[in-house]
Design a protein around this motif. Structure first.
Motif, PDB file in Angstrom:
ATOM      1  N   THR A  91     -10.343   6.189  68.103  1.00  0.00           N
ATOM      2  CA  THR A  91     -11.427   5.895  69.030  1.00  0.00           C
ATOM      3  C   THR A  91     -12.634   5.396  68.249  1.00  0.00           C
ATOM      4  O   THR A  91     -12.992   5.970  67.220  1.00  0.00           O
ATOM      5  CB  THR A  91     -11.823   7.167  69.816  1.00  0.00           C
ATOM      6  N   VAL A 147     -16.719   4.374  68.797  1.00  0.00           N
ATOM      7  CA  VAL A 147     -17.893   4.465  69.666  1.00  0.00           C
ATOM      8  C   VAL A 147     -19.026   3.727  68.967  1.00  0.00           C
ATOM      9  O   VAL A 147     -19.290   3.956  67.784  1.00  0.00           O
ATOM     10  CB  VAL A 147     -18.292   5.942  69.911  1.00  0.00           C
ATOM     11  N   TRP A 148     -19.689   2.827  69.692  1.00  0.00           N
ATOM     12  CA  TRP A 148     -20.785   2.026  69.131  1.00  0.00           C
ATOM     13  C   TRP A 148     -22.027   2.213  69.990  1.00  0.00           C
ATOM     14  O   TRP A 148     -21.942   2.275  71.213  1.00  0.00           O
ATOM     15  CB  TRP A 148     -20.388   0.548  69.133  1.00  0.00           C
ATOM     16  N   LYS A 205     -19.007   5.020  65.185  1.00  0.00           N
ATOM     17  CA  LYS A 205     -18.228   6.092  64.562  1.00  0.00           C
ATOM     18  C   LYS A 205     -16.781   5.929  64.989  1.00  0.00           C
ATOM     19  O   LYS A 205     -16.505   5.610  66.154  1.00  0.00           O
ATOM     20  CB  LYS A 205     -18.759   7.457  64.977  1.00  0.00           C
ATOM     21  N   THR A 215     -12.967   7.785  64.994  1.00  0.00           N
ATOM     22  CA  THR A 215     -12.220   9.031  64.865  1.00  0.00           C
ATOM     23  C   THR A 215     -10.742   8.735  65.106  1.00  0.00           C
ATOM     24  O   THR A 215     -10.403   8.030  66.063  1.00  0.00           O
ATOM     25  CB  THR A 215     -12.720  10.074  65.890  1.00  0.00           C
ATOM     26  N   ASN A 224      -7.642  13.256  62.998  1.00  0.00           N
ATOM     27  CA  ASN A 224      -8.953  13.676  62.496  1.00  0.00           C
ATOM     28  C   ASN A 224      -9.127  13.477  60.997  1.00  0.00           C
ATOM     29  O   ASN A 224     -10.053  14.028  60.405  1.00  0.00           O
ATOM     30  CB  ASN A 224      -9.292  15.117  62.893  1.00  0.00           C
ATOM     31  N   SER A 240     -13.079  11.415  61.109  1.00  0.00           N
ATOM     32  CA  SER A 240     -13.720  12.147  62.193  1.00  0.00           C
ATOM     33  C   SER A 240     -15.187  11.745  62.250  1.00  0.00           C
ATOM     34  O   SER A 240     -15.964  12.091  61.363  1.00  0.00           O
ATOM     35  CB  SER A 240     -13.583  13.654  61.966  1.00  0.00           C
ATOM     36  N   ASN A 241     -15.514  10.954  63.256  1.00  0.00           N
ATOM     37  CA  ASN A 241     -16.864  10.416  63.385  1.00  0.00           C
ATOM     38  C   ASN A 241     -17.308   9.704  62.108  1.00  0.00           C
ATOM     39  O   ASN A 241     -18.433   9.848  61.648  1.00  0.00           O
ATOM     40  CB  ASN A 241     -17.857  11.509  63.778  1.00  0.00           C
ATOM     41  N   THR A 242     -16.384   8.951  61.522  1.00  0.00           N
ATOM     42  CA  THR A 242     -16.661   8.202  60.296  1.00  0.00           C
ATOM     43  C   THR A 242     -17.520   6.979  60.636  1.00  0.00           C
ATOM     44  O   THR A 242     -17.184   6.193  61.515  1.00  0.00           O
ATOM     45  CB  THR A 242     -15.345   7.771  59.627  1.00  0.00           C
ATOM     46  N   GLN A 243     -18.609   6.852  59.925  1.00  0.00           N
ATOM     47  CA  GLN A 243     -19.600   5.816  60.187  1.00  0.00           C
ATOM     48  C   GLN A 243     -19.081   4.431  59.853  1.00  0.00           C
ATOM     49  O   GLN A 243     -18.420   4.212  58.845  1.00  0.00           O
ATOM     50  CB  GLN A 243     -20.842   6.108  59.352  1.00  0.00           C
TER      51      GLN A 243
END
Length: 138
Positions: A6, A8-9, A19, A21, A25, A28-31
């Motif tokens: 996933t 998300v921007w 981020k 993910t 995991n 996980s919310n990796t920039q």
């Protein structure tokens, strides 16, 4: 089998950030951001993730072919360089260092070429795929 990730921007392309993910995991919310893709920012980018996927997939496929041919793999290290130009991935180059006993160089090179064209990520990529491979005997 299905896998997912996933993204998300938020914000504009240049000032915003995202981020990523993965289902496992591992990420996980990796920039990721404009800077991580086109400059030197902290985080990842889509091309780096494609390179990781291609290197991993190819290496597993080559290992399978070598095993099917009756040889044991001591190790295979593959670096993948993705060539991103003018908004398109225009190439993927695999640099391979393999440690396999008893296999002849010609047979090894044939298996490299076979894996290069048949690993699932190679099939997915609509781009030129090249490789150079070095065989080292343990």
């Amino acid at each position: 089998m299905k896998r997912n990730a996933t993204a998300v921007w938020a914000g504009s392309l240049k000032e915003g950030a995202g981020k990523i993910t993965t289902q496992s995991n591992v990420l996980s919310n990796t920039q990721y951001s404009f800077k991580t893709r086109f400059e030197d920012g902290n985080g990842t980018n889509p091309e780096e993730l494609v390179a990781a996927a291609h290197a991993g997939c190819f290496t597993m496929q080559l290992t399978a072919y070598i095993n099917e041919a009756g040889y044991n793999v001591a190790s295979i290290e593959t670096k993948c360089d993705i060539d991103f130009q003018n908004g398109s991935i225009v190439g993927s180059h695999l640099s391979v260092l393999a440690r396999v006993d008893d296999i002849e160089t010609d047979e090894f090179q044939q298996l490299v070429t076979k894996a290069e064209t048949t690993c699932p990520v190679s099939k997915l990529l609509n781009t030129a795929i090249t490789s150079n491979a070095t065989l080292v005997r343990s």
